[in-house]
Scaffold this active site. Sequence first.
Site, PDB file in Angstrom:
ATOM      1  N   GLU A  87       0.777  -1.224   0.000  1.00 26.21           N
ATOM      2  CA  GLU A  87       0.000   0.000   0.000  1.00 26.21           C
ATOM      3  C   GLU A  87       0.819   1.290   0.000  1.00 26.21           C
ATOM      4  O   GLU A  87       0.400   2.291  -0.566  1.00 26.21           O
ATOM      5  CB  GLU A  87      -0.923   0.005   1.244  1.00 26.21           C
ATOM      6  CG  GLU A  87      -1.907  -1.151   1.317  1.00 26.21           C
ATOM      7  CD  GLU A  87      -3.001  -1.051   0.269  1.00 26.21           C
ATOM      8  OE1 GLU A  87      -3.457   0.069   0.003  1.00 26.21           O
ATOM      9  OE2 GLU A  87      -3.367  -2.097  -0.303  1.00 26.21           O
ATOM     10  N   SER A 487     -44.904 -32.467  41.548  1.00 25.45           N
ATOM     11  CA  SER A 487     -44.475 -32.956  42.859  1.00 25.45           C
ATOM     12  C   SER A 487     -43.101 -32.466  43.282  1.00 25.45           C
ATOM     13  O   SER A 487     -42.732 -32.641  44.445  1.00 25.45           O
ATOM     14  CB  SER A 487     -44.485 -34.487  42.870  1.00 25.45           C
ATOM     15  OG  SER A 487     -45.810 -34.969  42.763  1.00 25.45           O
TER      16      SER A 487
END
Length: 789
Positions: A87, A487
């Site tokens: 770059e 239960s």
Amino acid sequence: MKRAFTILGITIGVLTALGVAAVAGLYFWAVRDLPGFTRIADYRPALTTTVLARDGSVIGYFYRENRFLISLDEMPKTLPQAFLAAEDAEFYEHEGVNPVAIFRAFLINLRSGTHRQGGSTITQQVIKRLLLTPERTYERKIKEAILAYRLERYLSKDEILTIYLNQTFLGSNAYGVEAAARTYFGKRAKDLTVAECAVIAGLPKAPSQDNPYHNPEAAITRQHYVLRRLRELNWITEAQYDEAMRQPLVFKSMSDGMGRQGAWYLEEVRRQLIDLFSEENAKQLGMDLPVYGEEAVYQMGFTVQTAMEPSAQRAADAALREGLEAFTRRQGWPGPVEKIPAAKLKERLEKSSFAPAMLANGERIRGIVTLYEDKGATVSLGKYTGFIDKAHLAWARKSIRGKQKFLEPGDVVWVSALGPDPKTPFKPEEAAPDKLIPLTLESVPEVQGALVSIEPENGDVVAMVGGYNFRESQFNRATQAHRQPGSSFKSIVYSAALDNGFTPASVLLDAPVVQFLESGDVWRPNNYEKNFKGPLLLRTALALSRNLCTIRVVQQMGVQKVIERAKDLELEPHFPEVLSVSLGAVAVTPLNMTQAYTAFANGGMVSKARFILSVKNFWGEPVYETQPDLRDAITPQNAYLMSYLLKEAVNAGTATKAKVLGRPVAGKTGTSNDWKDAWFIGFTPHLVTGLYVGYDQPRTMGRSGSGSSLALPIFVEYAKTALNAYPPDDFDVPDGITFANVDPSSGHLVSGGGLRLPFYTGTEPGSSTSEEAISGVNTRGEDLLKQMF
């Protein structure tokens, strides 16, 4: 002649002045609305929040932009060099703008008639990404150049390069080099090779076009360019270049945490983090954040330490998943998902898409049957072909009745892949279009469930599963589903009873109960087995989960005592003063019910469920820490009696399947009316686990959908793995507990044999307190019996 030179000089001067004026005018025109660049120095990009399990392994991530901030020192030297080579090779020489590069790009664009070359420096790219719009205009380029020049005088070159390498988009939702390394090579940036550095450095120009997953050829072409530039600049040697060119590239993504197995836990952590970092709550805790709530979670790059134990979580996911699948198989095969007409079969086969990875980790997918014969079924999977051997069809064939056809071409069915043996899973990378994939026929469960496991000493939630498949339904049944506990609620009733005149040796009458309601209706509860056993010790009535004994206990001490005990144990719902409360008629969440049981395992203290242990900011500084939240609920003596009685449910009651665990385990089954909800809550001194199974839209699961036949086996499979992390300790006996041997029928003291039971000291058979209490209980029971007959 002299006059001519004078005129020429004046002309040049005027033109120069006009040029300077024009440049100055252009400059002032460009800078009139420039954004302030100094905020770049306070670089705060959106960072990924990482959620960790107790052992430091990754559960998952939260992010808008997948980014992990790292410094140049944490990168291999070749990585920033590769970006510079591709770059901006003169980065350390120019002052933010490179006129030579701009002129070179101008000539290239002039020759090609395009605008492919921009000549922007890395500094200019930082300015463009953080301050300016991406539009391509001369005005923006002028502004970009001015800001780049200024930035170079405000930050060092290394600081600018660091920002660039962390900010730039590199495709596949990867922002910055660390995320790219994890996304494309499944490793940290510090571990990248020269060849791999060159691949990542080649991406900024066209991150989508050169994406290694979508276009590997383009990615490699770009990599070769970067490697050549590195060699031309003498930043790598000829030998390094040759080695990098030869290195085979394997593109794979780092695991995104635990995936399916931690999905519900991760989602609960996300929800709690959003609440934690809400603006109101954060300010109350003294946190000053740039953003709050969800934005903080997705942008601040926190590291969140949770209480999850990965081995327990994996065991929980597997146990619940397999349990729901086994129940579904017992219900019979429902038939194909779809039947494709013969006229459309070819078209559907051509359009179907498939990748072997879709079958990884036991996942189920849809396949199209193309041939069915005695030896099995051939199944089309896109460009691949699978085969279901007749042995893996047997379970489904048994459920087909009469002359109904089993399978035929065009049937769409659920399948999963088989490994070479039961202990070796299917490996997607070994699949090939010319090779049959071994499959088994599946039936995806409609029934759902939840599992939550808490350490009672500290409240740490070590595992949680909220359903069968998170991708299909994010509804968390562990925290969001309110279901009748049946239960399993009796433990709350008997805990209250022990503090209101009852003992483990109290005699309760198991006989019909009739109640006339204010509405004029008659309530006639029954036992699960639809029979009656007559007088039973309280210990036996709880172990066998006798409904009518439980109702009589509540009739004698009052419903309000039960409600008070439920609130002591921090159960959240509103409980009406009706007898049906005692049988678990009020809906609760599995997490809340499991949390209540921690008091029985933890000496009477409820342990508030804790998912998040700590949160650190990106720099590793503490932001938030939690401490165990333990609250007195019942006495240590009550907790011990309940743990003992619930061990009896495992030793000689409805939960005997848990005996296979070979260690002290207490627990209680639960089944709501018409088998709509199945529960089991089991615990040791070190772990409390709640299990729930049922349909999201409640309906009967049939007799095989009880707590003991459906929920309990799932608990056992989970506990076989999860309990290995803890010693096989029994519950500690606190002061104030006395043991006595009693007759199993009458509850009277015996000198030898009988049942050995614990009592509050002074209430054991033979003591004056005990005789008075037992007499009162038995007399009330006899009176009720006389009234009924």
